[in-house]
Design an enzyme around this catalytic site. Structure first.
Site, PDB file in Angstrom:
ATOM      1  N   ASP A 287      -3.810 -11.571 -24.064  1.00 17.89           N
ATOM      2  CA  ASP A 287      -4.695 -10.729 -24.875  1.00 17.89           C
ATOM      3  C   ASP A 287      -5.490 -11.538 -25.885  1.00 17.89           C
ATOM      4  O   ASP A 287      -6.202 -10.985 -26.722  1.00 17.89           O
ATOM      5  CB  ASP A 287      -3.924  -9.608 -25.573  1.00 17.89           C
ATOM      6  CG  ASP A 287      -3.023 -10.097 -26.691  1.00 17.89           C
ATOM      7  OD1 ASP A 287      -2.612 -11.278 -26.651  1.00 17.89           O
ATOM      8  OD2 ASP A 287      -2.703  -9.303 -27.594  1.00 17.89           O
TER       9      ASP A 287
ATOM     10  N   SER B 222       0.403  -9.080 -24.007  1.00 16.58           N
ATOM     11  CA  SER B 222       0.160 -10.414 -24.543  1.00 16.58           C
ATOM     12  C   SER B 222       0.530 -11.502 -23.536  1.00 16.58           C
ATOM     13  O   SER B 222      -0.027 -11.565 -22.449  1.00 16.58           O
ATOM     14  CB  SER B 222       0.938 -10.572 -25.852  1.00 16.58           C
ATOM     15  OG  SER B 222       0.603 -11.755 -26.518  1.00 16.58           O
TER      16      SER B 222
END
Length: 452
Positions: free
Chosen positions: A248, A104
């Site tokens: 992401d 992420s």
């Protein structure tokens, strides 16, 4: 060994904490746990596997795919796509589960393995515990059933996933974006192709930043954790707004035409009013977390919208939404879930819906975001401490109580261990930024002294 799963999968430094062996072993365990309830009538279970552009994702993807195929799972490899794209495709293709390789917003050396259940939903704690227990059992020597011959899983690239996901995004928009000039910062991440394509197809005049991933530059001075470049570009190009994603692309932050940040709480407030206008805000309720700004809560009360709070983490927001049938929830960090169209936070979808509201109303983003007054909030990350002991020391508890008394009804304090990083987060909210900063600094010092 401590619990492997954090608030969003298994994360760590790639090839140090998160090794190929760990990724392979977890995938085998996940194959057994997530596929065991299926009734396949002679057909093998199917998994969708995607990743962000990190260099380490290349070997970790290979390990995950090898583990799944060795456990008898057919793999659809979708390549570099956002986490919400993998979630969407898992559901749309009727796959038994999905796997996303990403850390992420974390720095490039980190990576993570995130499993998604049938339908594209995040796993609950019970499923994660079962996967971890089975992985540990296999790691300590217990054999597992290995298919041979025609029983092994097959692997193929599913290049159609890109167009299918973009078509899905365009299909849920309530109106087009014609006439809007929008700057997109893709964080050199998983949405570097998807997001510009979707905004362009929706009619926006698009300018891109951070859309040239090379495996090493993800989140590097750009994206939702570094808004400086986006602010400057929006002003330079005279854009109507800017949208920033993380690595992401499951989150979205924005800036208005003047370069001012519009955070997840403000985006959530704008979308809540938009959904209510279309009679799509079920139960007239929006879900947030204990980290949601007090100004958001006050704005929802003023608008007559019920605000429900959960623990930090979009998985807990999603659980609350599913439990009661709510349509909208999200976090200040920009994780926004629109449950009618996504099973997880979707940064590209959120940005599209926000831009659509600007286009539909003819109102600037700054005016729309002014529905809430954001109270000063200071967040201090305290690294290199034992985050597991946050609630165990009397000295720290006394310091928090004293701070709460000092702030009174116009502020609040929240201490919590990060679910994805080795640190403790100290959040202080107050009517005055200097007061909040001072209190947060004192509490951070106590955290360091007592837990360091």
């Amino acid at each position: 060994m401590g619990r492997l799963f954090g608030t969003d999968g298994v994360r760590g430094i790639a090839n140090a904490d998160l090794t190929a062996e760990l990724a392979l072993g977890l995938s085998v365990a996940a194959a057994h746990v997530l596929a065991e309830a299926g009734d396949y009538a002679g057909q093998r279970p199917v998994a969708v596997v995607g990743r962000d552009p990190r260099a380490s994702g290349e070997f970790l993807e290979a390990a995950v795919v090898a583990g799944l195929a060795s456990a008898g799972v057919d793999v659809l490899r979708v390549g570099v796509l956002p986490t919400p794209a993998v979630a969407y495709l898992t559901g749309a293709l009727g796959a038994d589960f999905g796997v996303m390789l990403s850390a992420s917003h974390n720095a490039m050396p980190d990576n993570g393995v995130k499993f998604l259940a049938r339908g594209g939903h995040k796993l609950d704690d019970e499923l994660e515990d079962r996967i971890e227990a089975l992985y540990t059992e296999h790691r300590t020597g217990a054999p597992w059933a290995r298919p041979t011959g025609a029983g092994v899983g097959r692997v193929r690239d599913y290049d159609e996933g890109f167009d299918a996901y973009v078509a899905h995004l365009i299909g849920v928009l309530p109106n087009r974006l014609d006439g809007l000039k929008i700057v997109l910062d893709e964080a050199h991440g998983a949405a570097s192709r998807v997001s510009p394509e979707a905004f362009s197809r929706a009619g926006a005049d698009v300018i891109t930043l951070g859309a040239r991933p090379d495996g090493l530059n993800i989140n590097d001075g750009c994206g939702s954790t570094h808004l400086g470049l986006l602010r400057a570009a929006v002003i330079e190009h005279g854009a109507d707004l800017g949208i920033a994603h993380d690595g992401d692309a499951d989150r979205c932050l924005a800036v208005d035409a003047a370069g001012n940040e519009v955070d997840g709480d403000q985006i959530l407030a704008v979308l809540a009013l938009a959904l209510r206008e279309r009679d799509a805000l079920r139960e007239n309720t929006v879900v947030g977390t204990v980290m949601s700004n007090l100004g958001f809560k006050l704005a929802m009360e003023r608008e007559g919208i019920t605000f429900v709070q959960t623990a930090v983490g979009d998985r807990y927001i999603l659980e609350e939404m599913k439990r009661h049938g709510y349509a909208l929830g999200g976090e200040q960090s920009g994780h926004v879930i629109v449950l009618d169209h996504a099973t997880t936070g979707d940064g590209t979808l959120t940005g599209l819906l926000l831009a659509a509201r600007v286009a539909a109303t003819g109102t600037s983003l700054a005016e729309l975001a002014a529905v809430m007054d954001r109270l000063p909030q200071v967040l201090v990350n305290v690294p290199d401490v034992d985050k597991s002991r946050v609630g165990e020391t009397a000295e720290l508890a006394a310091a928090v109580t004293a701070a709460e008394v000092e702030l009174g009804a116009t502020g609040r304090v929240l201490l919590r261990p990060s679910g994805t990083e080795p640190l403790v987060r100290v959040m202080v909210e107050a009517a005055d930024i200097d007061h909040a900063t001072a209190v947060a600094g004192r509490l951070a010092d106590v955290v360091k002294a007592t837990l360091g």
